[in-house]
Design a protein around this motif. Structure first.
Motif, PDB file in Angstrom:
ATOM      1  N   THR A 111       0.993  -1.140  -0.013  1.00  0.00           N
ATOM      2  CA  THR A 111       0.005   0.034  -0.060  1.00  0.00           C
ATOM      3  C   THR A 111       0.805   1.271   0.067  1.00  0.00           C
ATOM      4  O   THR A 111       0.323   2.331  -0.004  1.00  0.00           O
ATOM      5  N   VAL A 112       2.052   1.211   0.233  1.00  0.00           N
ATOM      6  CA  VAL A 112       3.020   2.283   0.241  1.00  0.00           C
ATOM      7  C   VAL A 112       4.091   2.250  -1.107  1.00  0.00           C
ATOM      8  O   VAL A 112       4.698   1.229  -1.148  1.00  0.00           O
ATOM      9  N   GLY A 113       4.272   3.300  -1.683  1.00  0.00           N
ATOM     10  CA  GLY A 113       5.228   3.306  -2.676  1.00  0.00           C
ATOM     11  C   GLY A 113       5.539   4.356  -3.414  1.00  0.00           C
ATOM     12  O   GLY A 113       4.221   5.311  -3.374  1.00  0.00           O
ATOM     13  N   ASP A 114       6.322   4.458  -4.155  1.00  0.00           N
ATOM     14  CA  ASP A 114       6.507   5.725  -5.183  1.00  0.00           C
ATOM     15  C   ASP A 114       6.011   5.539  -6.478  1.00  0.00           C
ATOM     16  O   ASP A 114       5.732   4.476  -7.032  1.00  0.00           O
ATOM     17  N   VAL A 115       5.543   6.525  -7.121  1.00  0.00           N
ATOM     18  CA  VAL A 115       5.075   6.367  -8.753  1.00  0.00           C
ATOM     19  C   VAL A 115       6.380   6.992  -9.498  1.00  0.00           C
ATOM     20  O   VAL A 115       6.738   7.916  -9.089  1.00  0.00           O
ATOM     21  N   MET A 116       6.658   6.320 -10.713  1.00  0.00           N
ATOM     22  CA  MET A 116       7.610   6.906 -11.588  1.00  0.00           C
ATOM     23  C   MET A 116       7.233   6.693 -13.021  1.00  0.00           C
ATOM     24  O   MET A 116       6.820   5.705 -13.286  1.00  0.00           O
ATOM     25  N   THR A 117       7.663   7.742 -13.743  1.00  0.00           N
ATOM     26  CA  THR A 117       7.590   7.508 -15.372  1.00  0.00           C
ATOM     27  C   THR A 117       8.958   7.468 -15.893  1.00  0.00           C
ATOM     28  O   THR A 117       9.801   8.362 -15.472  1.00  0.00           O
ATOM     29  N   VAL A 118       9.125   6.454 -16.772  1.00  0.00           N
ATOM     30  CA  VAL A 118      10.446   6.564 -17.438  1.00  0.00           C
ATOM     31  C   VAL A 118      10.253   6.444 -18.970  1.00  0.00           C
ATOM     32  O   VAL A 118       9.462   5.622 -19.570  1.00  0.00           O
ATOM     33  N   PHE A 153       3.795  11.585  12.478  1.00  0.00           N
ATOM     34  CA  PHE A 153       4.152  10.238  12.132  1.00  0.00           C
ATOM     35  C   PHE A 153       3.007   9.924  11.275  1.00  0.00           C
ATOM     36  O   PHE A 153       2.042  10.149  10.906  1.00  0.00           O
ATOM     37  N   ASP A 154       3.556   8.712  10.444  1.00  0.00           N
ATOM     38  CA  ASP A 154       2.595   8.147   9.542  1.00  0.00           C
ATOM     39  C   ASP A 154       2.598   6.630   9.929  1.00  0.00           C
ATOM     40  O   ASP A 154       3.514   5.971  10.350  1.00  0.00           O
ATOM     41  N   ILE A 155       1.575   6.065   9.752  1.00  0.00           N
ATOM     42  CA  ILE A 155       1.327   4.713  10.070  1.00  0.00           C
ATOM     43  C   ILE A 155       0.691   3.620   8.950  1.00  0.00           C
ATOM     44  O   ILE A 155      -0.239   4.273   8.075  1.00  0.00           O
ATOM     45  N   TYR A 156       1.330   2.616   8.484  1.00  0.00           N
ATOM     46  CA  TYR A 156       0.833   2.083   7.211  1.00  0.00           C
ATOM     47  C   TYR A 156       0.652   0.626   7.634  1.00  0.00           C
ATOM     48  O   TYR A 156       1.221  -0.129   8.453  1.00  0.00           O
ATOM     49  N   VAL A 157      -0.610  -0.099   7.182  1.00  0.00           N
ATOM     50  CA  VAL A 157      -1.045  -1.062   7.257  1.00  0.00           C
ATOM     51  C   VAL A 157      -1.097  -1.942   6.040  1.00  0.00           C
ATOM     52  O   VAL A 157      -1.705  -1.425   5.109  1.00  0.00           O
ATOM     53  N   SER A 158      -0.526  -3.036   5.858  1.00  0.00           N
ATOM     54  CA  SER A 158      -0.204  -3.429   4.494  1.00  0.00           C
ATOM     55  C   SER A 158      -0.272  -4.949   4.257  1.00  0.00           C
ATOM     56  O   SER A 158       0.369  -5.662   5.061  1.00  0.00           O
ATOM     57  N   LYS A 159      -0.976  -5.644   3.463  1.00  0.00           N
ATOM     58  CA  LYS A 159      -0.481  -6.950   3.224  1.00  0.00           C
ATOM     59  C   LYS A 159       0.828  -6.938   2.404  1.00  0.00           C
ATOM     60  O   LYS A 159       1.188  -6.117   1.979  1.00  0.00           O
ATOM     61  N   ILE A 160       1.348  -8.367   2.497  1.00  0.00           N
ATOM     62  CA  ILE A 160       2.840  -8.490   1.879  1.00  0.00           C
ATOM     63  C   ILE A 160       2.475  -8.447   0.275  1.00  0.00           C
ATOM     64  O   ILE A 160       1.528  -9.043  -0.267  1.00  0.00           O
ATOM     65  N   ASN A 161       3.100  -7.665  -0.403  1.00  0.00           N
ATOM     66  CA  ASN A 161       3.077  -7.433  -1.993  1.00  0.00           C
ATOM     67  C   ASN A 161       3.816  -8.942  -2.451  1.00  0.00           C
ATOM     68  O   ASN A 161       5.189  -8.628  -2.295  1.00  0.00           O
ATOM     69  N   THR A 162       3.300  -9.763  -2.831  1.00  0.00           N
ATOM     70  CA  THR A 162       4.168 -10.722  -3.633  1.00  0.00           C
ATOM     71  C   THR A 162       4.623 -10.514  -5.052  1.00  0.00           C
ATOM     72  O   THR A 162       5.257 -11.498  -5.478  1.00  0.00           O
ATOM     73  N   SER A 163       4.200  -9.389  -5.803  1.00  0.00           N
ATOM     74  CA  SER A 163       4.633  -9.065  -6.952  1.00  0.00           C
ATOM     75  C   SER A 163       5.585  -7.966  -7.293  1.00  0.00           C
ATOM     76  O   SER A 163       6.131  -7.855  -8.416  1.00  0.00           O
ATOM     77  N   GLY A 164       5.810  -7.233  -6.434  1.00  0.00           N
ATOM     78  CA  GLY A 164       6.946  -6.303  -6.567  1.00  0.00           C
ATOM     79  C   GLY A 164       6.486  -5.069  -7.244  1.00  0.00           C
ATOM     80  O   GLY A 164       5.225  -4.627  -7.138  1.00  0.00           O
TER      81      GLY A 164
END
Ligand code: ATP
Ligand code: HSE
Length: 309
Positions: free
Chosen positions: A28-35, A291-302
């Motif tokens: 649920t947490v991550g960056d967005v990138m355009t290449v 602070f921030d709190i993140y709750v996330s399932k494990i991402n199995t695809s990267g």
């Protein structure tokens, strides 16, 4: 394909017992990138939003990682990179690594996928080394492979993909202070006692066995760090209180995420992960620290594709 937009996930390195070797990937947490491909050779970072980071490719992990993969492919084209940062630098949830793994993953797609995940992790690690002052792949590997990973060796790089138990969730608190990986590495002892090493490698082995067997009790019993945590926890305000609250409320284990200041816990099931989020929120809301709190399932695809052009 001329352009690719991706989601590059946050990751948790070390996972208590596995300093520099274990890691897992968040959903649920991550960056967005355009290449974007360019006819002109070379690398340009054309946009950075959400953080103040260097635009010169040689000073940004995305630029260094891009150079590593493009050089290996004999530079058939150049690239423009846009980085939309949701993961704050120095957070301990793999901010620098998300830029490195996202960049190499995206460029591999633009190249027509000539490289495998091991090779992509090795290119990403070159970028990550710029941020932390040392080569380590325990954030890049889970970002590229997804799930839980073990970095078996660096030279030549060998990453082992580990299984993800079906009910595994993570709850993380990110106190908004910056702990630089390079500094958090500098305070560590250069040698450890045999007695501590024995305990630690026993825990890495039993943790991995627990992942394979979905043995949550064994996983819980293995999430211990007697080597790094005693030194680094001093850099993190209210670490002991947060860890205790996590463990008292059902977390399987808790510890420093990467080099900190984030504190992670692994939990069996969403309900426990949410309960842990609630109690750690109480610990921190009475303090002066944001602070921030993140709750996330494990991402199995990267890394995930958001858009192609
Ligand atoms: N694209 C980038 N994204 C994030 N940080 C970058 C980037 N390029 C260079 N840096 C530098 O890397 C440092 C942050 O990386 P660092 O490894 O210290 O934090 P982190 O990645 O959040 O932590 P951890 O690896 O423990 O999860 C900062 O000094 C930042 O300026
Ligand atoms: N294993 C690394 C991860 C930081 O990104 C460390 O703890 O220094």
């Amino acid at each position: 394909m001329k352009e690719i937009k991706i989601f590059s996930p946050a990751t948790v390195a070390n996972v208590s017992c596995g300093f520099d070797v274990l890691g897992f990937c968040l959903d649920t947490v991550g960056d967005v990138m355009t290449v974007r491909k360019t006819k002109a050779k070379g690398i340009a970072i054309t946009k950075i939003e959400g953080a103040s980071l260097p635009y010169e490719p040689e000073n940004n992990v995305a630029g260094v990682a891009a150079k590593a993969i493009l050089d290996a492919a004999d530079n058939p084209f150049g690239v423009e990179i846009e980085i939309y940062k949701n993961i704050k630098p120095g957070s301990g949830v793999g901010s620098s690594s998300a830029s490195a793994s996202g960049t190499v993953w995206a460029i591999n797609e633009l190249l027509g996928r000539p490289f495998n995940k091991q090779e992509l992790t090795a290119f990403g690690m070159k970028g990550e080394a710029l941020a932390s002052g040392a080569e380590h792949a325990d954030n890049v590997a889970p970002g590229i492979f997804g799930g839980f990973t073990l970095v078996k060796q660096l030279n030549p790089l060998k990453v082992v993909q580990l299984p993800t138990p079906s009910e595994m969730w993570a709850t993380i608190i990110h106190p908004q202070i910056e702990v630089k990986t390079a500094e958090a590495r500098a305070i560590l002892p250069k040698e450890v006692s045999l007695q501590k090493a024995i305990k630690q490698w026993a825990n890495v082995g039993s943790f991995i066995s627990g992942l394979y067997d979905e043995d949550y009790e064994l996983i819980s019993d293995s999430l211990i760090d007697n080597i790094v945590e005693p030194h680094r926890s001093q850099l993190i305000p209210y670490f002991d209180e947060v860890k205790k609250a996590m463990l008292d409320n059902g977390a399987l284990g808790a510890g420093i995420s990467g080099s900190g200041p984030s504190i992670f816990s692994l939990c069996k099931g969403e309900a426990t992960a949410m309960k842990v989020a609630e109690v750690i929120n109480k610990v921190y809301e009475s303090t002066e620290i944001e602070f921030d709190i993140y709750v996330s399932k494990i991402n199995t695809s990267g890394v995930k594709v958001l858009n192609l052009k």
